[in-house]
Design a protein around this motif. Structure first.
Motif, PDB file in Angstrom:
ATOM      1  N   GLU A 180      58.580 -63.314  10.520  1.00 23.77           N
ATOM      2  CA  GLU A 180      59.113 -63.901  11.751  1.00 23.77           C
ATOM      3  C   GLU A 180      59.904 -65.178  11.445  1.00 23.77           C
ATOM      4  OE1 GLU A 180      60.146 -64.237  15.599  1.00 23.77           O
ATOM      5  OE2 GLU A 180      59.080 -62.556  14.668  1.00 23.77           O
ATOM      6  N   PHE A 181      59.432 -65.944  10.469  1.00 19.89           N
ATOM      7  CA  PHE A 181      60.146 -67.163  10.074  1.00 19.89           C
ATOM      8  C   PHE A 181      61.512 -66.824   9.477  1.00 19.89           C
ATOM      9  CE2 PHE A 181      61.230 -70.167   6.653  1.00 19.89           C
ATOM     10  CZ  PHE A 181      61.372 -71.340   7.401  1.00 19.89           C
ATOM     11  N   ILE A 182      61.545 -65.816   8.606  1.00 21.67           N
ATOM     12  CA  ILE A 182      62.808 -65.409   7.980  1.00 21.67           C
ATOM     13  C   ILE A 182      63.790 -64.915   9.036  1.00 21.67           C
ATOM     14  CG2 ILE A 182      63.881 -63.720   6.432  1.00 21.67           C
ATOM     15  CD1 ILE A 182      61.356 -63.860   4.707  1.00 21.67           C
ATOM     16  N   ILE A 183      63.281 -64.123   9.989  1.00 25.87           N
ATOM     17  CA  ILE A 183      64.142 -63.605  11.057  1.00 25.87           C
ATOM     18  C   ILE A 183      64.733 -64.742  11.887  1.00 25.87           C
ATOM     19  CG2 ILE A 183      64.114 -62.328  13.236  1.00 25.87           C
ATOM     20  CD1 ILE A 183      62.171 -60.364  11.916  1.00 25.87           C
ATOM     21  N   SER A 184      63.934 -65.793  12.108  1.00 23.42           N
ATOM     22  CA  SER A 184      64.406 -66.921  12.911  1.00 23.42           C
ATOM     23  C   SER A 184      65.378 -67.812  12.147  1.00 23.42           C
ATOM     24  CB  SER A 184      63.212 -67.758  13.387  1.00 23.42           C
ATOM     25  OG  SER A 184      62.373 -67.003  14.225  1.00 23.42           O
ATOM     26  N   VAL A 185      65.144 -67.977  10.840  1.00 22.54           N
ATOM     27  CA  VAL A 185      65.949 -68.930  10.080  1.00 22.54           C
ATOM     28  C   VAL A 185      67.227 -68.301   9.518  1.00 22.54           C
ATOM     29  CG1 VAL A 185      65.119 -68.680   7.679  1.00 22.54           C
ATOM     30  CG2 VAL A 185      65.562 -70.955   8.603  1.00 22.54           C
ATOM     31  N   ALA A 186      67.263 -66.982   9.354  1.00 18.55           N
ATOM     32  CA  ALA A 186      68.438 -66.324   8.764  1.00 18.55           C
ATOM     33  C   ALA A 186      69.722 -66.587   9.558  1.00 18.55           C
ATOM     34  CB  ALA A 186      68.191 -64.824   8.612  1.00 18.55           C
ATOM     35  N   PRO A 187      69.707 -66.469  10.911  1.00 20.36           N
ATOM     36  CA  PRO A 187      70.941 -66.778  11.651  1.00 20.36           C
ATOM     37  C   PRO A 187      71.393 -68.225  11.485  1.00 20.36           C
ATOM     38  CG  PRO A 187      69.426 -65.529  13.027  1.00 20.36           C
ATOM     39  CD  PRO A 187      68.663 -65.948  11.810  1.00 20.36           C
ATOM     40  N   TYR A 238      67.208 -56.633  10.917  1.00 16.34           N
ATOM     41  CA  TYR A 238      67.201 -55.174  10.893  1.00 16.34           C
ATOM     42  C   TYR A 238      66.862 -54.630   9.509  1.00 16.34           C
ATOM     43  CZ  TYR A 238      69.315 -55.792  15.453  1.00 16.34           C
ATOM     44  OH  TYR A 238      69.541 -56.164  16.750  1.00 16.34           O
ATOM     45  N   ILE A 239      67.214 -55.374   8.473  1.00 18.57           N
ATOM     46  CA  ILE A 239      66.819 -54.956   7.120  1.00 18.57           C
ATOM     47  C   ILE A 239      65.302 -55.036   6.972  1.00 18.57           C
ATOM     48  CG2 ILE A 239      66.910 -55.584   4.677  1.00 18.57           C
ATOM     49  CD1 ILE A 239      69.815 -56.404   5.102  1.00 18.57           C
ATOM     50  N   LEU A 240      64.711 -56.152   7.420  1.00 19.95           N
ATOM     51  CA  LEU A 240      63.261 -56.321   7.309  1.00 19.95           C
ATOM     52  C   LEU A 240      62.513 -55.311   8.168  1.00 19.95           C
ATOM     53  CD1 LEU A 240      62.966 -60.236   7.340  1.00 19.95           C
ATOM     54  CD2 LEU A 240      62.665 -58.698   5.393  1.00 19.95           C
TER      55      LEU A 240
END
Length: 259
Positions: A180-187, A238-240
Motif C-alpha cells: 500500500e505504501f509503494i502504491i501511494s508513493v509511486a505516483p 497494476y503491476i503489483l
C-alpha cells in the motif's frame, strides 16, 4: 474537471508567473555573450580559464535536483499546489527551450542546431504531463494522507517484533502495508520525474553540447518523463496487483492523444 481546466486554473497561472522569474534570468544568460574569463596568475606558471557556461549549467543542475527533492517530500502536504507547479512548469519548459534555440545558434554556429532536441524533449515531457493530469488530480487526496499512513503503520509493524515474532510469521501484515505504501508513493516519484525532466529539457540550452551530447541528453530525460508519466498513472499499482491488462491500457493511454 477537464484537462484544460486543470492546466490553466488560477494556481497554475500564478506558478507560471513565479517561474517567469527564473526564466527571465535564464534568458539574460542565453543572450549574454560571455564565453569565459581568463585569469593569468602572477607567478607566470598557470592560466585559469573560468568557463561561464559550465558554471551556470552546474548551478542550474543543482537547482533542479534540489527543487525536485523538495517537491517530492512536500507533495503529500500540498498535493494540489504541487500539481499546479508541474502544470505551469511544463508550459514554461517548452517556451524556454524554444527561446533558447536562437541563442544556441548564435553561440555555437551550426552545432547549435542540435538544440532542437531540447525543444522536442520539452514537448515530449509536456505531452507526458498532460496525460498524467487526470491521475495526479485523482491521487492528490490519497497522497495527502501518506505521512499519516506511515505514522500509523510503523507501530503496527514494529509491535510483533517486540513480542519476539519474526517478519516471516507476520508476512501478511508487512506485505500488505508495504504494498500500500509503494502504491501511494509511486505516483509521487513519477511526479518528481516529470518535474526533473521538464526542468532539464526546458533549460537544456544553457549548456553547450555536440550532436552526441544533445541527443543523449534528449533520450535520457525524455525517457525519464515517460517513466514518470507511467508511474503517475498508477502503472506500479497494476503491476503489483498483477492486473497486466490494465497496465497495457495505461501504456496505450500514454501513447495516445489526450482527450
Amino acid at each position: 474537471m477537464s484537462i484544460l481546466d486543470s492546466l490553466f486554473n488560477i494556481k497554475t497561472l500564478l506558478t507560471i508567473s513565479a517561474g517567469a522569474l527564473i526564466s527571465i534570468k535564464s534568458l539574460r544568460i542565453y543572450f549574454q555573450k560571455k564565453e569565459g574569463d581568463i585569469n593569468v596568475n602572477g607567478d607566470r606558471n598557470s592560466i585559469n580559464i573560468n568557463n561561464f557556461e559550465e558554471k551556470v549549467k552546474r548551478e542550474y543542475n543543482t537547482l533542479w535536483s534540489v527543487f525536485s527533492i523538495i517537491l517530492l517530500f512536500s507533495y503529500p502536504i500540498f498535493p494540489m499546489w504541487a500539481n499546479s507547479i508541474l502544470y505551469g512548469l511544463a508550459f514554461i519548459a517548452i517556451l524556454m527551450a524554444i527561446l533558447g534555440f536562437p541563442s544556441l545558434i548564435r553561440r555555437q554556429g551550426f552545432d547549435g542546431i542540435w538544440g532542437m532536441f531540447y525543444i522536442i524533449g520539452a514537448v515530449v515531457a509536456g505531452w507526458m504531463v498532460v496525460h498524467a493530469v487526470p491521475y495526479l488530480d485523482y491521487n492528490a487526496n490519497r497522497s495527502a494522507g501518506l505521512y499519516g499512513y506511515v505514522g500509523e503503520s510503523l507501530p503496527v509493524m514494529i509491535a510483533p517484533l517486540q513480542y519476539g515474532e519474526t517478519i516471516i510469521n507476520r508476512a501478511d501484515i508487512y506485505s500488505g502495508r508495504i504494498q500500500e505504501f509503494i502504491i501511494s508513493v509511486a505516483p509521487i516519484i513519477g511526479y518528481s520525474f516529470l518535474i526533473l525532466s521538464s526542468c532539464y529539457l526546458g533549460f537544456g540550452p544553457l549548456g553547450r553540447r555536440s550532436f552526441d551530447g544533445a541527443f543523449k541528453y534528449f533520450m535520457i530525460y525524455s525517457t525519464i518523463s515517460v517513466i514518470g508519466a507511467l508511474m503517475a498513472c498508477d502503472v506500479i499499482k497494476y503491476i503489483l496487483q498483477r492486473d497486466f491488462s490494465m497496465m497495457l491500457r495505461i501504456v496505450q493511454y500514454i501513447l495516445s492523444f489526450p482527450r
